[in-house]
Design a protein around this motif. Structure first.
Motif, PDB file in Angstrom:
ATOM      1  N   PHE A 128       0.841  -1.207   0.000  1.00 17.45           N
ATOM      2  CA  PHE A 128       0.000   0.000   0.000  1.00 17.45           C
ATOM      3  C   PHE A 128       0.875   1.257   0.000  1.00 17.45           C
ATOM      4  CE2 PHE A 128      -3.762  -2.308   2.077  1.00 17.45           C
ATOM      5  CZ  PHE A 128      -4.574  -2.163   0.963  1.00 17.45           C
ATOM      6  N   GLN A 129       1.911   1.210   0.821  1.00 17.80           N
ATOM      7  CA  GLN A 129       2.800   2.380   0.930  1.00 17.80           C
ATOM      8  C   GLN A 129       3.478   2.640  -0.419  1.00 17.80           C
ATOM      9  OE1 GLN A 129       3.144   3.838   4.112  1.00 17.80           O
ATOM     10  NE2 GLN A 129       4.684   5.371   3.602  1.00 17.80           N
ATOM     11  N   MET A 130       3.903   1.556  -1.091  1.00 18.73           N
ATOM     12  CA  MET A 130       4.539   1.702  -2.400  1.00 18.73           C
ATOM     13  C   MET A 130       3.548   2.269  -3.419  1.00 18.73           C
ATOM     14  SD  MET A 130       6.636  -1.855  -2.222  1.00 18.73           S
ATOM     15  CE  MET A 130       7.269  -2.089  -3.844  1.00 18.73           C
ATOM     16  N   ALA A 131       2.260   2.018  -3.165  1.00 17.62           N
ATOM     17  CA  ALA A 131       1.230   2.530  -4.083  1.00 17.62           C
ATOM     18  C   ALA A 131       0.817   3.955  -3.693  1.00 17.62           C
ATOM     19  CB  ALA A 131       0.026   1.604  -4.074  1.00 17.62           C
ATOM     20  N   GLY A 132       1.600   4.571  -2.816  1.00 13.70           N
ATOM     21  CA  GLY A 132       1.363   5.984  -2.514  1.00 13.70           C
ATOM     22  C   GLY A 132       0.461   6.244  -1.317  1.00 13.70           C
ATOM     23  N   GLN A 133       0.094   5.195  -0.598  1.00 14.86           N
ATOM     24  CA  GLN A 133      -0.754   5.388   0.585  1.00 14.86           C
ATOM     25  C   GLN A 133       0.121   5.648   1.807  1.00 14.86           C
ATOM     26  OE1 GLN A 133      -4.248   5.191   0.099  1.00 14.86           O
ATOM     27  NE2 GLN A 133      -3.481   5.135  -1.991  1.00 14.86           N
ATOM     28  N   LYS A 134      -0.505   6.244   2.822  1.00 15.40           N
ATOM     29  CA  LYS A 134       0.198   6.416   4.096  1.00 15.40           C
ATOM     30  C   LYS A 134      -0.327   5.337   5.033  1.00 15.40           C
ATOM     31  CE  LYS A 134       0.170  10.527   5.924  1.00 15.40           C
ATOM     32  NZ  LYS A 134      -0.516  11.816   6.168  1.00 15.40           N
ATOM     33  N   LYS A 168       9.289  -9.826  -7.872  1.00 19.15           N
ATOM     34  CA  LYS A 168       8.762 -10.565  -9.036  1.00 19.15           C
ATOM     35  C   LYS A 168       8.336 -11.981  -8.675  1.00 19.15           C
ATOM     36  CE  LYS A 168      10.552  -8.090 -12.904  1.00 19.15           C
ATOM     37  NZ  LYS A 168      11.453  -7.040 -12.449  1.00 19.15           N
ATOM     38  N   SER A 169       8.514 -12.353  -7.416  1.00 17.06           N
ATOM     39  CA  SER A 169       8.152 -13.709  -7.005  1.00 17.06           C
ATOM     40  C   SER A 169       6.637 -13.890  -7.072  1.00 17.06           C
ATOM     41  CB  SER A 169       8.631 -13.964  -5.572  1.00 17.06           C
ATOM     42  OG  SER A 169       7.951 -13.077  -4.701  1.00 17.06           O
ATOM     43  N   PRO A 170       6.185 -15.137  -7.210  1.00 13.80           N
ATOM     44  CA  PRO A 170       4.730 -15.373  -7.272  1.00 13.80           C
ATOM     45  C   PRO A 170       3.995 -14.796  -6.063  1.00 13.80           C
ATOM     46  CG  PRO A 170       5.928 -17.344  -7.916  1.00 13.80           C
ATOM     47  CD  PRO A 170       6.959 -16.367  -7.448  1.00 13.80           C
ATOM     48  N   ALA A 171       4.553 -14.974  -4.847  1.00  8.96           N
ATOM     49  CA  ALA A 171       3.857 -14.476  -3.655  1.00  8.96           C
ATOM     50  C   ALA A 171       3.756 -12.951  -3.698  1.00  8.96           C
ATOM     51  CB  ALA A 171       4.582 -14.924  -2.393  1.00  8.96           C
ATOM     52  N   ALA A 172       4.841 -12.291  -4.106  1.00 13.00           N
ATOM     53  CA  ALA A 172       4.834 -10.819  -4.144  1.00 13.00           C
ATOM     54  C   ALA A 172       3.858 -10.322  -5.200  1.00 13.00           C
ATOM     55  CB  ALA A 172       6.240 -10.294  -4.436  1.00 13.00           C
ATOM     56  N   ARG A 173       3.786 -11.036  -6.315  1.00 18.51           N
ATOM     57  CA  ARG A 173       2.844 -10.600  -7.353  1.00 18.51           C
ATOM     58  C   ARG A 173       1.406 -10.745  -6.877  1.00 18.51           C
ATOM     59  NH1 ARG A 173       3.445 -13.722 -11.706  1.00 18.51           N
ATOM     60  NH2 ARG A 173       5.347 -14.797 -11.111  1.00 18.51           N
ATOM     61  N   CYS A 174       1.163 -11.791  -6.088  1.00 16.39           N
ATOM     62  CA  CYS A 174      -0.192 -11.952  -5.524  1.00 16.39           C
ATOM     63  C   CYS A 174      -0.518 -10.787  -4.575  1.00 16.39           C
ATOM     64  CB  CYS A 174      -0.304 -13.258  -4.742  1.00 16.39           C
ATOM     65  SG  CYS A 174      -0.328 -14.718  -5.775  1.00 16.39           S
ATOM     66  N   VAL A 175       0.434 -10.444  -3.726  1.00 13.99           N
ATOM     67  CA  VAL A 175       0.159  -9.352  -2.776  1.00 13.99           C
ATOM     68  C   VAL A 175      -0.046  -8.039  -3.528  1.00 13.99           C
ATOM     69  CG1 VAL A 175       1.073  -8.003  -0.833  1.00 13.99           C
ATOM     70  CG2 VAL A 175       1.334 -10.477  -0.850  1.00 13.99           C
ATOM     71  N   SER A 176       0.760  -7.811  -4.565  1.00 14.83           N
ATOM     72  CA  SER A 176       0.581  -6.581  -5.354  1.00 14.83           C
ATOM     73  C   SER A 176      -0.810  -6.543  -5.969  1.00 14.83           C
ATOM     74  CB  SER A 176       1.620  -6.497  -6.480  1.00 14.83           C
ATOM     75  OG  SER A 176       2.903  -6.505  -5.925  1.00 14.83           O
ATOM     76  N   GLU A 177      -1.267  -7.699  -6.397  1.00  9.56           N
ATOM     77  CA  GLU A 177      -2.602  -7.783  -6.979  1.00  9.56           C
ATOM     78  C   GLU A 177      -3.666  -7.470  -5.914  1.00  9.56           C
ATOM     79  OE1 GLU A 177      -2.746  -8.100 -10.157  1.00  9.56           O
ATOM     80  OE2 GLU A 177      -4.950  -8.025 -10.164  1.00  9.56           O
ATOM     81  N   LEU A 178      -3.460  -7.994  -4.708  1.00 15.89           N
ATOM     82  CA  LEU A 178      -4.405  -7.722  -3.619  1.00 15.89           C
ATOM     83  C   LEU A 178      -4.427  -6.230  -3.301  1.00 15.89           C
ATOM     84  CD1 LEU A 178      -3.663 -10.745  -1.236  1.00 15.89           C
ATOM     85  CD2 LEU A 178      -5.773 -10.338  -2.532  1.00 15.89           C
ATOM     86  N   VAL A 179      -3.257  -5.600  -3.331  1.00 15.69           N
ATOM     87  CA  VAL A 179      -3.185  -4.148  -3.084  1.00 15.69           C
ATOM     88  C   VAL A 179      -4.042  -3.428  -4.130  1.00 15.69           C
ATOM     89  CG1 VAL A 179      -1.656  -2.120  -3.240  1.00 15.69           C
ATOM     90  CG2 VAL A 179      -0.921  -4.141  -1.958  1.00 15.69           C
ATOM     91  N   LEU A 222      -7.745  -3.990  -3.550  1.00 20.75           N
ATOM     92  CA  LEU A 222      -8.236  -3.267  -2.369  1.00 20.75           C
ATOM     93  C   LEU A 222      -8.286  -1.761  -2.603  1.00 20.75           C
ATOM     94  CD1 LEU A 222      -6.463  -5.396   0.374  1.00 20.75           C
ATOM     95  CD2 LEU A 222      -8.930  -5.006   0.224  1.00 20.75           C
ATOM     96  N   LEU A 223      -7.415  -1.279  -3.482  1.00 16.77           N
ATOM     97  CA  LEU A 223      -7.419   0.164  -3.747  1.00 16.77           C
ATOM     98  C   LEU A 223      -8.398   0.571  -4.840  1.00 16.77           C
ATOM     99  CD1 LEU A 223      -3.641   1.152  -3.519  1.00 16.77           C
ATOM    100  CD2 LEU A 223      -5.455   1.585  -1.859  1.00 16.77           C
ATOM    101  N   SER A 224      -8.850  -0.405  -5.610  1.00 14.92           N
ATOM    102  CA  SER A 224      -9.691  -0.016  -6.743  1.00 14.92           C
ATOM    103  C   SER A 224     -11.086  -0.595  -6.622  1.00 14.92           C
ATOM    104  CB  SER A 224      -9.054  -0.505  -8.041  1.00 14.92           C
ATOM    105  OG  SER A 224      -9.010  -1.914  -8.002  1.00 14.92           O
ATOM    106  N   GLY A 225     -11.759  -0.221  -5.575  1.00 14.54           N
ATOM    107  CA  GLY A 225     -13.146  -0.649  -5.485  1.00 14.54           C
ATOM    108  C   GLY A 225     -13.339  -2.005  -4.853  1.00 14.54           C
ATOM    109  N   GLY A 226     -12.220  -2.619  -4.445  1.00 12.93           N
ATOM    110  CA  GLY A 226     -12.355  -3.883  -3.733  1.00 12.93           C
ATOM    111  C   GLY A 226     -12.742  -3.611  -2.300  1.00 12.93           C
ATOM    112  N   ARG A 227     -12.974  -2.382  -2.017  1.00 11.77           N
ATOM    113  CA  ARG A 227     -13.309  -2.006  -0.649  1.00 11.77           C
ATOM    114  C   ARG A 227     -14.550  -2.756  -0.187  1.00 11.77           C
ATOM    115  NH1 ARG A 227     -12.465   3.373   2.470  1.00 11.77           N
ATOM    116  NH2 ARG A 227     -13.305   2.593   4.405  1.00 11.77           N
ATOM    117  N   MET A 228     -14.443  -3.247   1.042  1.00 16.81           N
ATOM    118  CA  MET A 228     -15.488  -4.139   1.487  1.00 16.81           C
ATOM    119  C   MET A 228     -16.559  -3.488   2.342  1.00 16.81           C
ATOM    120  SD  MET A 228     -12.981  -7.176   2.311  1.00 16.81           S
ATOM    121  CE  MET A 228     -11.448  -6.377   2.032  1.00 16.81           C
TER     122      MET A 228
END
Ligand SMILES: Nc1ncnc2c1ncn2[C@@H]1O[C@H](COP(=O)(O)OP(=O)(O)OP(=O)(O)O)[C@@H](O)[C@H]1O
Ligand SMILES: [Mg+2]
Length: 299
Positions: free
Chosen positions: A61-67, A262-273, A276-282
């Motif tokens: 999230f922080q890398m995506a510009g969030q605090k 670039k690892s599979p786990a990191a790519r999954c987390v990036s996808e989750l970010v 969650l930031l684009s309307g995945g808000r629950m």
């Protein structure tokens, strides 16, 4: 049925406080704009990947510009600080000390993620007297000035502390692995959650899957079970691959999203970010951090 706030009040010890007093406290301490997002990360079974996800999601999230602020609320197993690569002297509970201010317990972690360490004695929050609760409520209120996303790493299971945190948070991410025991425990969390609140902002994340289909399978089974026995649907937000970089990163005390982006786990987390930031808000209407504290402390 009573509203969620009153159910929370029943769940925890009696906390006699006049409504007017609560309003007064709210008005005094929380006049900042409340647009902070609070996400609790929880699980039924222990060791399924909560802390790894909490830390990497926070950094993502922080890398995506969030605090971002990460709060370790895992009782007895506090270890966010280890994964943030540093050891802290102070924790949440030190805020009860009059000389300790919020700034004294907030650490600067990787990529500028702020975090507050947890301690075993966090259990003591449940037997805090009213003045101590007010103190914590007041001091923690200012977290929302430091972050627009607050992630809470809860403990596993159905103890009262965990339930309180997940009921108070507006968004809950429930982590499970595909193992039957983990799924059974995750189901128990969903059952407790749906019993205590009418909120339906709990989403599954399946960790340690070998392939995407495994996630779909597990999510479908869980959804069928919750629909049948609890009458609710629980959506699955996504999955994280079983990936050796996760344990390697734990050993190196470094988030894998930075060490192995670039690892599979990191790519999954990036996808989750992203989700969650684009309307995945629950949730639809947010009361932010203040709403979380009010619920947690029974206001
Ligand atoms: N996606 C994954 N791939 C491979 N190993 C994983 C993955 N996720 C977690 N692990 C392993 O599981 C271990 C436990 O993860 P983590 O500490 O995040 O779980 P936890 O749910 O926070 O545990 P606890 O309930 O004790 O707080 C990690 O140290 C790592 O070795
Ligand atoms: Mg943990």
């Amino acid at each position: 049925m009573s509203d969620q706030a009153s159910r929370l009040r029943n769940l925890v010890e009696e906390r006699a406080v006049e409504e007017s007093q609560a309003r007064e406290i709210g008005e005094l301490y929380f006049d900042v704009a409340e647009n902070t997002r609070v996400i609790a990360i929880t699980s039924g079974k222990g060791g399924v990947g909560k802390t790894s996800l909490a830390v990497n999601l926070a950094v993502g999230f922080q890398m995506a510009g969030q605090k971002v602020m990460l709060i370790d609320a895992d009782i007895g197993m506090a270890n966010v600080n280890l994964l943030m690569g540093s050891v802290t002297n102070r924790s949440l509970i030190d805020l009860l000390n009059d000389e300790v201010e919020l700034e004294d317990v907030v650490e600067n972690g990787v990529m500028g993620v702020k975090y507050i360490s947890g301690v075993a004695e966090l259990e003591a929050t449940l037997s805090l007297n009213r003045n101590e609760q007010k103190k914590l409520h007041k001091k923690l209120g200012r977290c929302s000035e430091m972050a627009n996303i607050i992630i809470i790493d809860t403990g596993a299971g159905l103890n009262r502390n965990v339930i309180e945190f997940i009921l108070a948070a507006e968004e809950v991410l429930l982590i499970t692995t595909p193992e039957p025991t983990a799924l059974a425990d995750a189901y128990a969390v969903i059952k407790a959650y749906t019993t205590y609140t009418e909120r339906r902002n709990i989403k599954l994340i399946i960790n340690r899957v070998r392939e995407e289909e495994e996630c779909e399978d597990v999510a479908e089974k869980m959804n069928q079970t919750t629909k049948k026995f609890l009458g609710v649907s629980v959506n699955c937000l996504g999955y994280i691959y079983d990936d050796k970089v996760v344990s390697e990163a734990v050993h190196r005390q470094e988030p894998f999203i930075i060490a192995n982006p670039k690892s599979p786990a990191a790519r999954c987390v990036s996808e989750l970010v992203k989700i969650l930031l684009s309307g995945g808000r629950m949730g639809s209407v947010s009361k932010g951090w203040r709403g979380f504290l009010d619920r947690l402390f029974g206001y």
